[in-house]
Design a protein around this motif. Structure first.
Motif, PDB file in Angstrom:
ATOM      1  N   GLY A  57       0.801  -1.220   0.000  1.00  0.00           N
ATOM      2  CA  GLY A  57       0.000   0.000   0.000  1.00  0.00           C
ATOM      3  C   GLY A  57       0.829   1.263   0.000  1.00  0.00           C
ATOM      4  N   THR A  58       2.144   1.154  -0.098  1.00  0.00           N
ATOM      5  CA  THR A  58       3.018   2.324  -0.102  1.00  0.00           C
ATOM      6  C   THR A  58       3.095   2.938  -1.496  1.00  0.00           C
ATOM      7  N   ILE A  59       3.559   4.188  -1.544  1.00  0.00           N
ATOM      8  CA  ILE A  59       3.626   4.892  -2.822  1.00  0.00           C
ATOM      9  C   ILE A  59       4.991   5.552  -2.965  1.00  0.00           C
ATOM     10  N   THR A 114      -4.571  -1.086  15.093  1.00  0.00           N
ATOM     11  CA  THR A 114      -3.591  -0.430  15.966  1.00  0.00           C
ATOM     12  C   THR A 114      -3.944  -0.644  17.432  1.00  0.00           C
ATOM     13  N   GLN A 115      -5.245  -0.576  17.754  1.00  0.00           N
ATOM     14  CA  GLN A 115      -5.689  -0.831  19.126  1.00  0.00           C
ATOM     15  C   GLN A 115      -5.391  -2.263  19.544  1.00  0.00           C
ATOM     16  N   LEU A 116      -5.319  -3.158  18.585  1.00  0.00           N
ATOM     17  CA  LEU A 116      -4.972  -4.558  18.870  1.00  0.00           C
ATOM     18  C   LEU A 116      -3.453  -4.766  18.891  1.00  0.00           C
ATOM     19  N   ASN A 117      -2.717  -3.667  18.850  1.00  0.00           N
ATOM     20  CA  ASN A 117      -1.255  -3.688  18.918  1.00  0.00           C
ATOM     21  C   ASN A 117      -0.624  -4.348  17.697  1.00  0.00           C
ATOM     22  N   LEU A 118      -1.280  -4.171  16.541  1.00  0.00           N
ATOM     23  CA  LEU A 118      -0.762  -4.707  15.291  1.00  0.00           C
ATOM     24  C   LEU A 118      -0.217  -3.552  14.449  1.00  0.00           C
ATOM     25  N   CYS A 138       0.660  -1.361  11.481  1.00  0.00           N
ATOM     26  CA  CYS A 138       0.115  -1.181  10.132  1.00  0.00           C
ATOM     27  C   CYS A 138       0.989  -0.224   9.320  1.00  0.00           C
ATOM     28  N   ILE A 139       1.107  -0.497   8.039  1.00  0.00           N
ATOM     29  CA  ILE A 139       1.801   0.403   7.115  1.00  0.00           C
ATOM     30  C   ILE A 139       0.770   1.400   6.571  1.00  0.00           C
ATOM     31  N   TYR A 151      -1.665  -3.374   4.910  1.00  0.00           N
ATOM     32  CA  TYR A 151      -0.571  -4.308   5.153  1.00  0.00           C
ATOM     33  C   TYR A 151      -0.183  -4.181   6.620  1.00  0.00           C
ATOM     34  N   PHE A 152      -0.201  -5.298   7.352  1.00  0.00           N
ATOM     35  CA  PHE A 152       0.072  -5.208   8.782  1.00  0.00           C
ATOM     36  C   PHE A 152       0.807  -6.457   9.275  1.00  0.00           C
ATOM     37  N   SER A 153       1.446  -6.293  10.430  1.00  0.00           N
ATOM     38  CA  SER A 153       2.273  -7.354  10.992  1.00  0.00           C
ATOM     39  C   SER A 153       1.503  -8.152  12.037  1.00  0.00           C
TER      40      SER A 153
END
Length: 367
Positions: A178-180, A302-306, A308-309, A317-319
């Motif tokens: 999802g990056t540009i 993010t609240q789930l501590n994951l 995200c890009i 896209y997330f870890s």
């Protein structure tokens, strides 16, 4: 315009007193009505970056009506679509080549690249399914790692070009991250890289950004090829509509590799594309809905501590490094179709942005 009016008459959309602009107003229901019903036992599809709102109402009507002309070849419709795409991208008709989805264009450019054996360069990780036949075509694939921000490393890609390099592929925005690429950096890269090889820029997701296409550079640059698609923003993945934008001499060379250039689209698909280009209201609503639901999804992850890009597309896209459960089992148990691990280091995965209801169900499934 005459071709379009004749076509509208043939498929029954142009009647006495109802021009195309009037039909556009008539065919636009409330945005919520675009969302297709999802039966209780049907999966929630969050795997292929499809538009969850379906084709625009104009495209749906055009496809239904155009079935009656399926006994005829679509040369006239293709010519009309090419003219519209040329105008939209500020190029000439001979700068456009149609394909059955951008996948056909990707396949075609790979074949073109393989006419002279050598290598081609792309990022790791990026959209690469189209590269699988490269080994059988006798060309070598060279991959360049992304930066730590999950962006294309244009400096490293430029340095990797050698006398055998035939093409460099850049997906911008990139799938699956999802990056540009920053425009100024990308333009500078293209100016240098095209002195030695073809630069192929895949703009499948650019409609989800405010970025300007690079299409205007093809007029003077014979080694730049742009590809675009109706599969994402326009909700026509199953209709298979894509196209290349390139210098007229490059389009001519690519066309030689096709037995019937610009006849890959069915009449139904071409009609859908023509109608979609007129439905600016729908496109704006999809853009706004995607942005709002994407923000919700990233906030919840993010609240789930994951981690995200930041996304410039219709996916995130997330870890899963900090995720304690079996993520894919959670999806399976809740009848949600996801993707895979793209990078083992960090357990990076991707999720498509669906409707708000679908993403709320997704978040509940993984909590």
């Amino acid at each position: 315009m005459n071709n379009r009016r004749n076509w509208l008459k043939q498929i029954g959309l142009a009647t006495v007193g109802i021009g195309f602009s009037s039909f556009e107003t008539f065919a636009n229901p409330p945005f919520e009505d675009y969302i297709l019903p999802n039966p209780d036992k049907s999966p929630i599809f969050l795997r292929s970056n499809e538009n969850p709102y379906g084709p625009s109402p104009l495209a749906r009507a055009a496809m239904t009506k155009s079935v009656n002309s399926s006994n005829r070849y679509g040369w006239d419709l293709s010519s009309e679509l090419i003219a519209l795409l040329a105008k939209k991208n500020n190029v000439a008709d001979n700068n456009i080549l149609l394909g059955a989805g951008s996948t056909e264009i990707l396949d075609l450019v790979l074949q073109y690249t393989a006419l002279e054996k050598g290598n081609f360069i792309l990022a790791e990780t990026t959209y690469n399914y189209w590269t699988f036949p490269s080994e059988k075509l006798g060309i070598k694939k060279i991959t360049i790692p992304l930066t730590k921000e999950k962006k294309h490393d244009l400096t490293a890609m430029l340095a990797a070009i050698d006398s055998n390099t035939k093409m460099i592929y850049i997906c911008n925005p990139n799938n699956p991250t999802g990056t540009i690429c920053e425009r100024e950096n990308l333009v500078s890269f293209i100016k240098e890289a095209t002195k030695k090889a073809i630069v192929f820029v895949d703009e499948a997701y650019i409609d989800f950004t405010k970025e300007q296409s690079l299409s205007n550079f093809v007029i003077e640059n014979k080694n730049l090829i742009i590809t675009k698609t109706f599969s994402k923003m326009y909700g026509l993945a199953g209709a298979r509509i894509g196209y290349a934008i390139a210098n007229s001499s490059t389009i001519e060379q690519l066309s030689i590799l096709k037995s019937s250039p610009n006849l890959s689209l069915t009449n139904v698909s071409a009609a859908a594309a023509i109608a979609s280009l007129s439905d600016e209201k729908f496109i704006q609503q999809v853009y706004e809905a995607n942005a709002a639901v994407k923000k919700y999804t990233i906030d919840q992850l993010t609240q789930l501590n994951l981690n995200c890009i930041p996304s410039h597309s219709n996916f995130v896209y997330f870890s899963l490094d900090n995720y304690k459960k079996d993520f894919f089992k959670q999806l399976e148990d809740h009848n949600i179709m996801g993707t895979k691990i793209y990078e083992e280091n960090g357990k990076w995965t991707r999720i498509t942005i669906g409707t708000m209801k679908e993403m709320q169900q997704f978040i509940e499934a993984i909590k």
